[in-house]
Design a protein around this motif. Sequence first.
Motif, PDB file in Angstrom:
ATOM      1  N   ILE A 164     -58.517  29.455  35.029  1.00  0.00           N
ATOM      2  CA  ILE A 164     -59.158  28.135  34.981  1.00  0.00           C
ATOM      3  C   ILE A 164     -58.104  27.034  35.036  1.00  0.00           C
ATOM      4  O   ILE A 164     -58.258  26.037  35.751  1.00  0.00           O
ATOM      5  N   GLU A 165     -57.024  27.235  34.297  1.00  0.00           N
ATOM      6  CA  GLU A 165     -55.944  26.238  34.270  1.00  0.00           C
ATOM      7  C   GLU A 165     -55.347  26.050  35.660  1.00  0.00           C
ATOM      8  O   GLU A 165     -55.133  24.922  36.115  1.00  0.00           O
TER       9      GLU A 165
ATOM     10  N   ALA B 261     -58.493  32.094  31.051  1.00  0.00           N
ATOM     11  CA  ALA B 261     -58.012  30.749  30.713  1.00  0.00           C
ATOM     12  C   ALA B 261     -56.913  30.304  31.673  1.00  0.00           C
ATOM     13  O   ALA B 261     -56.895  29.159  32.136  1.00  0.00           O
TER      14      ALA B 261
ATOM     15  N   GLU C  95     -61.207  28.519  25.829  1.00  0.00           N
ATOM     16  CA  GLU C  95     -61.452  29.873  26.370  1.00  0.00           C
ATOM     17  C   GLU C  95     -60.549  30.852  25.636  1.00  0.00           C
ATOM     18  O   GLU C  95     -59.337  30.615  25.514  1.00  0.00           O
TER      19      GLU C  95
ATOM     20  N   ILE D 125     -59.387  22.960  27.938  1.00  0.00           N
ATOM     21  CA  ILE D 125     -60.005  24.257  28.217  1.00  0.00           C
ATOM     22  C   ILE D 125     -60.188  24.990  26.892  1.00  0.00           C
ATOM     23  O   ILE D 125     -59.226  25.159  26.140  1.00  0.00           O
TER      24      ILE D 125
ATOM     25  N   LEU E 293     -63.880  22.003  29.249  1.00  0.00           N
ATOM     26  CA  LEU E 293     -64.361  23.225  29.893  1.00  0.00           C
ATOM     27  C   LEU E 293     -64.532  24.268  28.792  1.00  0.00           C
ATOM     28  O   LEU E 293     -63.554  24.715  28.195  1.00  0.00           O
TER      29      LEU E 293
ATOM     30  N   ARG F 170     -55.045  23.946  26.476  1.00  0.00           N
ATOM     31  CA  ARG F 170     -55.885  25.124  26.336  1.00  0.00           C
ATOM     32  C   ARG F 170     -55.868  25.589  24.894  1.00  0.00           C
ATOM     33  O   ARG F 170     -54.805  25.711  24.279  1.00  0.00           O
TER      34      ARG F 170
ATOM     35  N   THR G 291     -57.811  24.291  37.944  1.00  0.00           N
ATOM     36  CA  THR G 291     -57.952  22.886  37.532  1.00  0.00           C
ATOM     37  C   THR G 291     -56.784  22.069  38.049  1.00  0.00           C
ATOM     38  O   THR G 291     -56.962  20.963  38.578  1.00  0.00           O
TER      39      THR G 291
END
Length: 232
Positions: A16-17, A13, A7, A5, A53, A33, A20
């Motif tokens: 999204i994590e 972030a 971000e 990721i 991502l 990340r 995911t």
Amino acid sequence: MHILIIEDETRIAKRIERMTRDFFSENLTSLHRVDELSEALEFIKKQPLDVVLLDLNLNGENGFDILSKAVSESFHTVIISAHKDRAISAFEYGVLDFVPKPFNQARLDQAFNKVLLNEKTTEGNIQLLAVKKKGGIQLISIDELQYVKGAGVYTELYLRNGKKELHDKSLEKLEQLLPHTFERIHKSYLVKMSEVENIIVRSGSKYIASLKNGEMLPIGRTKYKSIKEKWL
């Protein structure tokens, strides 16, 4: 799955994590990340990845500065960005999907399903393929591409000028990205159908695509009927 990721907004972030992890569950091997382009480039160099991502605005830095590098690699790239006006440009570079912010789990899952199920991108407006060259990245116009041959985990790009370039993406990944003008005629070949001049049937149920440049490529037995219909 190995996922990165990129971000810079911590709250987004983390979201999204979490999403995911929820989607991939036991299929997730590693998830990292980073929030800076330089750190992302260094990570990409050293670690195996399946998906990146990427946000397009990182602390004022332009995500497109890493995009040509990312799309030249073996993994798929998914953009997650509020800059919807840049979606067309992103697809032209060869990203698998563009997820606009704000987003929800269902929209992110849609992008992840393209990865897992090898779904073709519906936009199909890729204009460039980025290939690694000594000292940098070369962008090749899709208009110059005649056909693609699988070469293990890599692919060979055959161009109108007679040159051949090596791409890090597999044939399956490129099949997802290339427009519908390209067809999988064989387990090892993707061909631009406008380059096919004739389809030849030989004894022993052997099928051949004769290209306008004189090259002969095999057509898989199970694909012959559909390829002939599309060619006609």
